[in-house]
Write a protein that holds these residues in place. Structure first.
Motif, PDB file in Angstrom:
ATOM      1  N   THR A 110       0.850  -1.160  -0.130  1.00 24.96           N
ATOM      2  CA  THR A 110       0.008   0.037  -0.022  1.00 24.96           C
ATOM      3  C   THR A 110       0.846   1.117   0.104  1.00 24.96           C
ATOM      4  O   THR A 110       0.245   2.276  -0.156  1.00 24.96           O
ATOM      5  CB  THR A 110      -0.893  -0.060   1.172  1.00 24.96           C
ATOM      6  N   ASP A 111       2.166   1.416   0.183  1.00 27.78           N
ATOM      7  CA  ASP A 111       3.166   2.186   0.331  1.00 27.78           C
ATOM      8  C   ASP A 111       3.130   2.943  -1.276  1.00 27.78           C
ATOM      9  O   ASP A 111       3.375   2.186  -2.181  1.00 27.78           O
ATOM     10  CB  ASP A 111       4.568   1.908   0.627  1.00 27.78           C
ATOM     11  N   ASP A 112       2.866   4.077  -1.368  1.00 35.01           N
ATOM     12  CA  ASP A 112       2.485   4.803  -2.465  1.00 35.01           C
ATOM     13  C   ASP A 112       4.117   4.708  -3.288  1.00 35.01           C
ATOM     14  O   ASP A 112       4.094   4.414  -4.476  1.00 35.01           O
ATOM     15  CB  ASP A 112       2.321   6.233  -2.491  1.00 35.01           C
ATOM     16  N   LEU A 115       4.383   1.373  -4.561  1.00 39.18           N
ATOM     17  CA  LEU A 115       3.506   1.172  -5.636  1.00 39.18           C
ATOM     18  C   LEU A 115       3.974   1.636  -7.152  1.00 39.18           C
ATOM     19  O   LEU A 115       3.691   1.112  -8.082  1.00 39.18           O
ATOM     20  CB  LEU A 115       2.252   1.617  -5.182  1.00 39.18           C
ATOM     21  N   ARG A 116       4.470   3.033  -6.913  1.00 34.16           N
ATOM     22  CA  ARG A 116       4.938   3.732  -8.218  1.00 34.16           C
ATOM     23  C   ARG A 116       6.112   3.091  -8.745  1.00 34.16           C
ATOM     24  O   ARG A 116       6.037   3.002  -9.979  1.00 34.16           O
ATOM     25  CB  ARG A 116       5.339   5.067  -7.715  1.00 34.16           C
ATOM     26  N   VAL A 134      -1.335   5.526  -9.043  1.00 34.08           N
ATOM     27  CA  VAL A 134      -1.199   4.991  -7.741  1.00 34.08           C
ATOM     28  C   VAL A 134      -2.061   6.014  -7.179  1.00 34.08           C
ATOM     29  O   VAL A 134      -2.067   7.193  -6.989  1.00 34.08           O
ATOM     30  CB  VAL A 134       0.276   4.839  -7.320  1.00 34.08           C
ATOM     31  N   ARG A 135      -3.181   5.298  -6.462  1.00 35.79           N
ATOM     32  CA  ARG A 135      -3.984   5.953  -5.708  1.00 35.79           C
ATOM     33  C   ARG A 135      -4.726   5.387  -4.551  1.00 35.79           C
ATOM     34  O   ARG A 135      -5.116   4.275  -4.747  1.00 35.79           O
ATOM     35  CB  ARG A 135      -5.201   6.601  -6.720  1.00 35.79           C
ATOM     36  N   ASP A 136      -4.785   5.921  -3.485  1.00 41.07           N
ATOM     37  CA  ASP A 136      -5.183   5.456  -2.339  1.00 41.07           C
ATOM     38  C   ASP A 136      -4.781   3.938  -1.951  1.00 41.07           C
ATOM     39  O   ASP A 136      -5.615   2.929  -1.866  1.00 41.07           O
ATOM     40  CB  ASP A 136      -6.840   5.308  -2.419  1.00 41.07           C
ATOM     41  N   GLY A 137      -3.541   3.796  -1.822  1.00 40.87           N
ATOM     42  CA  GLY A 137      -2.866   2.493  -1.791  1.00 40.87           C
ATOM     43  C   GLY A 137      -3.139   1.159  -2.789  1.00 40.87           C
ATOM     44  O   GLY A 137      -3.098   0.237  -2.328  1.00 40.87           O
TER      45      GLY A 137
END
Length: 174
Positions: A110-112, A115-116, A134-137
């Motif tokens: 869930t870490d932005d 995730l990116r 990437v949005r809201d985890g």
């Protein structure tokens, strides 16, 4: 995390399933195959104990296999109850190549920033059709939001087919 800073896995040739000329495969070779593989099969367990297997795409990134799925899909529902999974990949032939099996726990990412980085890895490996915001985890793409999971190998198996040999890698073992 299984990476260059982590201790190497305990590697063992399983001789009872190997030809005399077989040798244990090196984990670095398995990582190359995991990195290049385009299709994986994810095995999960339904809440009632029945198995569920589905093909999907995944990326090897920072020492683990990463995949995404919609939160209403069967695999996401199964993982919510039991995170123990198996990912397999290989070649669809009896002779030549190597099949791989990776066992571990599917942990939600869930870490932005992570995730990116994973979103960039998906686009690099699979092309522009697999570009995510990437949005809201979660990943967000054409199909809507997708949960992202990471599986660090606990145990992995390699099945070489020429000569036939079975290698087991155990991680975090003393």
């Amino acid at each position: 995390m299984v990476d260059s800073a982590s201790p190497p896995p305990l590697t063992q040739l399983i001789t009872r399933f190997s030809e005399d000329k077989a040798a244990a495969e090196d984990w670095s070779e398995a990582v190359e195959l995991l990195t290049a593989a385009e299709v994986f099969w994810l095995s999960t367990v339904r809440p009632d104990g029945r198995p569920h297997v589905t093909p999907l795409i995944a990326v090897w990134h920072d020492g683990g296999l990463n995949f995404c799925t919609g939160e209403d899909e069967r695999k996401a529902k199964n993982i919510a109850v039991n995170g123990e999974v198996v990912l397999t990949t290989g070649v669809n032939s009896l002779h030549g190549g190597c099949d791989l099996v990776v066992e571990g726990t599917a942990d939600r990412v869930t870490d932005d920033a992570r995730l990116r980085s994973l979103a960039a890895a998906y686009t690099q490996k699979y092309g522009a059709d697999w570009t995510f915001e990437v949005r809201d985890g979660a990943f967000v793409g054409q199909g809507g939001p997708a949960l992202v999971f990471r599986v660090e190998p606990r145990t992995a198996f390699g099945f070489a087919k020429g000569p036939y040999g079975m290698t087991r890698w155990r991680f975090g073992q003393e």
